[in-house]
Scaffold this motif. Sequence first.
Motif, PDB file in Angstrom:
ATOM      1  N   ARG A   1       3.588 -22.306 -26.189  1.00  0.00           N
ATOM      2  CA  ARG A   1       5.274 -21.332 -24.986  1.00  0.00           C
ATOM      3  C   ARG A   1       5.398 -20.284 -25.410  1.00  0.00           C
ATOM      4  O   ARG A   1       6.336 -20.648 -27.266  1.00  0.00           O
ATOM      5  CB  ARG A   1       5.625 -22.566 -25.288  1.00  0.00           C
ATOM      6  N   THR A   2       5.069 -18.797 -25.221  1.00  0.00           N
ATOM      7  CA  THR A   2       5.356 -17.507 -25.529  1.00  0.00           C
ATOM      8  C   THR A   2       6.764 -16.901 -24.325  1.00  0.00           C
ATOM      9  O   THR A   2       6.421 -17.480 -23.205  1.00  0.00           O
ATOM     10  CB  THR A   2       5.001 -16.907 -25.840  1.00  0.00           C
TER      11      THR A   2
ATOM     12  N   GLY B   1      -8.632  -5.307 -31.108  1.00  0.00           N
ATOM     13  CA  GLY B   1      -9.477  -5.949 -30.120  1.00  0.00           C
ATOM     14  C   GLY B   1      -8.733  -6.437 -29.275  1.00  0.00           C
ATOM     15  O   GLY B   1      -8.614  -7.212 -28.272  1.00  0.00           O
ATOM     16  N   GLY B   2      -7.656  -6.914 -29.706  1.00  0.00           N
ATOM     17  CA  GLY B   2      -6.495  -7.706 -29.441  1.00  0.00           C
ATOM     18  C   GLY B   2      -6.367  -8.897 -29.478  1.00  0.00           C
ATOM     19  O   GLY B   2      -7.808  -9.355 -30.032  1.00  0.00           O
ATOM     20  N   THR B   3      -5.369  -9.792 -29.172  1.00  0.00           N
ATOM     21  CA  THR B   3      -5.505 -11.038 -29.254  1.00  0.00           C
ATOM     22  C   THR B   3      -4.385 -11.396 -28.167  1.00  0.00           C
ATOM     23  O   THR B   3      -3.941 -10.282 -27.219  1.00  0.00           O
ATOM     24  CB  THR B   3      -4.737 -11.716 -30.315  1.00  0.00           C
ATOM     25  N   THR B   4      -3.662 -12.345 -27.597  1.00  0.00           N
ATOM     26  CA  THR B   4      -2.402 -13.100 -27.590  1.00  0.00           C
ATOM     27  C   THR B   4      -2.034 -13.521 -28.036  1.00  0.00           C
ATOM     28  O   THR B   4      -1.964 -14.111 -28.712  1.00  0.00           O
ATOM     29  CB  THR B   4      -3.470 -14.050 -26.056  1.00  0.00           C
ATOM     30  N   PRO B   5      -0.175 -13.766 -26.937  1.00  0.00           N
ATOM     31  CA  PRO B   5       0.952 -13.510 -27.648  1.00  0.00           C
ATOM     32  C   PRO B   5       0.791 -15.299 -28.184  1.00  0.00           C
ATOM     33  O   PRO B   5       1.543 -15.806 -28.993  1.00  0.00           O
ATOM     34  CB  PRO B   5       2.008 -13.707 -26.787  1.00  0.00           C
TER      35      PRO B   5
ATOM     36  N   PRO C   1      11.439 -17.178 -41.712  1.00  0.00           N
ATOM     37  CA  PRO C   1      10.919 -16.266 -40.862  1.00  0.00           C
ATOM     38  C   PRO C   1      11.084 -16.355 -39.419  1.00  0.00           C
ATOM     39  O   PRO C   1      10.359 -17.510 -39.013  1.00  0.00           O
ATOM     40  CB  PRO C   1      10.874 -15.032 -40.730  1.00  0.00           C
ATOM     41  N   VAL C   2      11.819 -15.532 -38.578  1.00  0.00           N
ATOM     42  CA  VAL C   2      11.680 -15.922 -36.849  1.00  0.00           C
ATOM     43  C   VAL C   2      10.390 -14.571 -36.876  1.00  0.00           C
ATOM     44  O   VAL C   2      10.803 -13.815 -36.726  1.00  0.00           O
ATOM     45  CB  VAL C   2      13.078 -15.416 -36.369  1.00  0.00           C
ATOM     46  N   PRO C   3       9.465 -15.231 -35.798  1.00  0.00           N
ATOM     47  CA  PRO C   3       7.904 -14.680 -35.254  1.00  0.00           C
ATOM     48  C   PRO C   3       8.307 -14.152 -34.205  1.00  0.00           C
ATOM     49  O   PRO C   3       8.519 -14.917 -33.545  1.00  0.00           O
ATOM     50  CB  PRO C   3       6.817 -15.682 -35.793  1.00  0.00           C
ATOM     51  N   GLU C   4       8.171 -12.732 -34.459  1.00  0.00           N
ATOM     52  CA  GLU C   4       7.914 -12.174 -33.166  1.00  0.00           C
ATOM     53  C   GLU C   4       6.904 -11.748 -33.024  1.00  0.00           C
ATOM     54  O   GLU C   4       5.980 -11.216 -33.966  1.00  0.00           O
ATOM     55  CB  GLU C   4       9.007 -10.774 -32.649  1.00  0.00           C
TER      56      GLU C   4
ATOM     57  N   PHE D   1       6.596 -10.540 -28.334  1.00  0.00           N
ATOM     58  CA  PHE D   1       6.613 -12.028 -27.455  1.00  0.00           C
ATOM     59  C   PHE D   1       7.638 -12.705 -28.712  1.00  0.00           C
ATOM     60  O   PHE D   1       7.592 -12.698 -29.688  1.00  0.00           O
ATOM     61  CB  PHE D   1       5.675 -12.060 -27.405  1.00  0.00           C
ATOM     62  N   ARG D   2       8.351 -14.069 -28.110  1.00  0.00           N
ATOM     63  CA  ARG D   2       8.703 -15.372 -29.442  1.00  0.00           C
ATOM     64  C   ARG D   2       8.363 -16.805 -28.542  1.00  0.00           C
ATOM     65  O   ARG D   2       7.637 -16.292 -27.772  1.00  0.00           O
ATOM     66  CB  ARG D   2       9.950 -14.708 -29.468  1.00  0.00           C
ATOM     67  N   ARG D   3       8.919 -17.867 -29.385  1.00  0.00           N
ATOM     68  CA  ARG D   3       8.071 -18.420 -28.797  1.00  0.00           C
ATOM     69  C   ARG D   3       9.346 -19.339 -28.556  1.00  0.00           C
ATOM     70  O   ARG D   3      10.065 -18.371 -28.563  1.00  0.00           O
ATOM     71  CB  ARG D   3       7.728 -19.214 -30.658  1.00  0.00           C
ATOM     72  N   ALA D   4       9.188 -20.209 -27.462  1.00  0.00           N
ATOM     73  CA  ALA D   4      10.379 -20.137 -27.022  1.00  0.00           C
ATOM     74  C   ALA D   4      11.433 -20.867 -27.623  1.00  0.00           C
ATOM     75  O   ALA D   4      12.813 -20.530 -27.569  1.00  0.00           O
ATOM     76  CB  ALA D   4       9.836 -20.984 -25.646  1.00  0.00           C
ATOM     77  N   GLU D   5      11.314 -21.480 -28.283  1.00  0.00           N
ATOM     78  CA  GLU D   5      12.777 -21.979 -29.449  1.00  0.00           C
ATOM     79  C   GLU D   5      13.157 -21.465 -30.153  1.00  0.00           C
ATOM     80  O   GLU D   5      14.084 -21.464 -30.569  1.00  0.00           O
ATOM     81  CB  GLU D   5      11.688 -22.735 -30.187  1.00  0.00           C
TER      82      GLU D   5
END
Length: 784
Positions: free
Chosen positions: A44-45, A32-36, A76-79, A57-61
């Motif tokens: 903010r991605t 079904g998918g989703t958004t980043p 952790p850094v989420p992607e 995608f990553r968060r802008a920060e």
Amino acid sequence: MERAQERVPAGGPVPGPERSAVALELLVHGVGGTTPQEMLNDPRTVRITGDDTAAVFRRAEDVDAESRPEDHRGRPVPEAYVWCNLTSGNSARALWLLLLPFMVVNLAHWMQPTARGHRRTVRLYGLLVRLAGLTLTVLLVAAACEVALDLAVWQCAGTRACAERHSWLGFLSPEVSQHGWWSRPGRRLAVAALVPAALTALLWYLSHRTWSAYESQQPIDRRPEPDEDTGRTGLGRPGFWYGRRLVARLRAAHTAAGLLTVAAAVASSAARFDRRPGGPAALDTAGRLLEIAVVATAVVVVWVVCRRGRTENRLDRELDEHLVRRLPLTALLLLLLCAVYAGWERPGWRSAGLLAGGGTTFGALALVQGLLVIALAVVAHLLYRSRPDARTVLRGQGGPAVAMLACALGGVMSGGVSQRVSDWLDGTGTSIDGPPVLLTWQASVIPVLLLVLLVFCAGLGRRAWLLRRTELGAVELDYPGEPKDTARTRRIATTRALAALTDRGPLVVAVTSATTLLLGAGALLGAKITEEAPGAAAEHAYAFLHGAAQTAQALGSWLIGLGFILFVTWGRRAYKDASARRTIGILWDVGTFWPRAAHPFAPPCYAERAVPDLTWRMATWTRATGGRLVLSGHSQGSVLAAAAAWQLEPSVRGRVALLTYGSPLERLYGRWFPAHFGPAALSSLHHDVDCWRNLYRLTDPIGGPVRLSGDCGPEVDRAPLKDPLVYGRTARHPLPAPILGHGDYQADPAFAEERERLLARLRSELPGPRPERLPQGDSGRSSA
């Protein structure tokens, strides 16, 4: 975006002493998918790498997290890897509904039982499935020929009453056009051949276009390491996710088969007319030569399909020789010659009755498909007997059962189109003969099939009700000390009971397939013996039998027409409505994970894009940073995660932790596809990655435990998560907690707990991986 790509390591090592201080969590969403933004819980991605179809995608920060390791200690850094546009993107995907039977037969190819040391038997299994797929292509094109050549221009245009009701057929009707040039029977057939030929061209175009858009991504080209063992699953072989050569070969063969079917339909009636006593000798000779050429080319097509399928032990970038690549052009040339031959002037030739060969073609296809399914069942039994596994669905008969369903879907679609077009053309029901008798018999058995399924589903409902009664007590034990709420307990127990019905799916498939095979055989015999529709055949039988036959015939025609209307309506809605395309995309998420190894016209395999994407990202990031990596997959994302982990080099695979939740890895894939996701394959994955934890709920109809044997079981599977998290209202949860089922696993505190546990188990000081040579240039994109 360009600045973001410059600041994130793409492949080179990160300078400085903090080379292994950063931890990465690579999230992969499910069906079904989703958004980043939803995956990363941040509006903010930034797209790090990828395109509009699939990207990371990553968060802008966090864009430059590798250069600031001190800011990410302890977390952790989420992607987020977003791949939903691979299956539910633009409106053209609505056309994929036409390819449903092809997708189902392609699934049957991958359902072979686990077997070792039986290479010839395994190849025979794949060969039988590919031949079944070829019959589906011929069946679909034959249905288009039935509609365009037989019903429209042979019967309707050849009958004055029918042609006058449909003015667009006037120039093809001898009476309406005053015996115009195009009204000759052969020329009518040549004009109508444009419809099935266009359908074949459309199938070729969709296959070629989707290959270029989805499956042309080359995996990392690497040399197998000495300690690498890919015998437990083929998913780790370098060429598994790159089937360019096989898809191109099968596409050429199936395209040629479709064009040859049209050629045979165009020339058959003319050849029969020329063989009559006193017929033109020159045309008779030409017809026989064309028939020999069509048969010879058809033999070449079958030979191409029978050749060995996939080369998975290496990345195969080659294409076949000119003979295979030029096969569709040869078939197209034969079609043009047949059209010229049929359009030649033949005084005294009139169209009457059914077009020659229509009923024989559908009967032969039904017989061949039944024999192929039976042979496939025998081969599957031999494979299963060599290495039995109690968890394999239907004792290894899942593939033959699904192949039977694919043939049934093809028959329903072809019969539905023919029946509806016949009813539309013949408003009075008396001017034309209609479709072949066999299609009417096949429609008449549909009510019987639905009745059997209704009885069986009633039995499943009773079983669910009994299981619900058992779950009532289990729910109370899971929430001790809570004040009793009967309605709340019943909702939880009902959700658990319905979720458990997923495990009864194999029985539904078995009953449907077995019933379809028996009823299809009965329809074939009935049509062959009586050569009449069921109602007319039972006219002199007992009144009850006659009434039942008439009722089945009328109800079957209505049902198949309703199904066809719903099919067209859904496809039209999906073409205009993005939400409907998203629903169709969920079906493709499950059905198009596997490469197109049995049918080139099946919807494209999104995993041939997604798995190389994930593999490239993990391999390059771990090599560049030396950091810790948690691969986190939900639902179908866990299947992609496992497939990508298998594609990594063993030295890199051992640096990755795997977190799966709501995962169908064993519950669905392990049972239905045991040769690739069976116990041996999942055990090898657990052994090769650094650590693995799996979360599931009893209310989840899709996800389940991995069920590894021995001590590996609890080491991977956590005890079932509570769902809902709290039973009643509390100070922390003053409002009722929802029953989450298959979604929102990250809302459970157990998710964060297991993620931290995996990060802690990963070695803080990881040795650098062995030097690897990655291909130069881009990601290896090529076109078919």
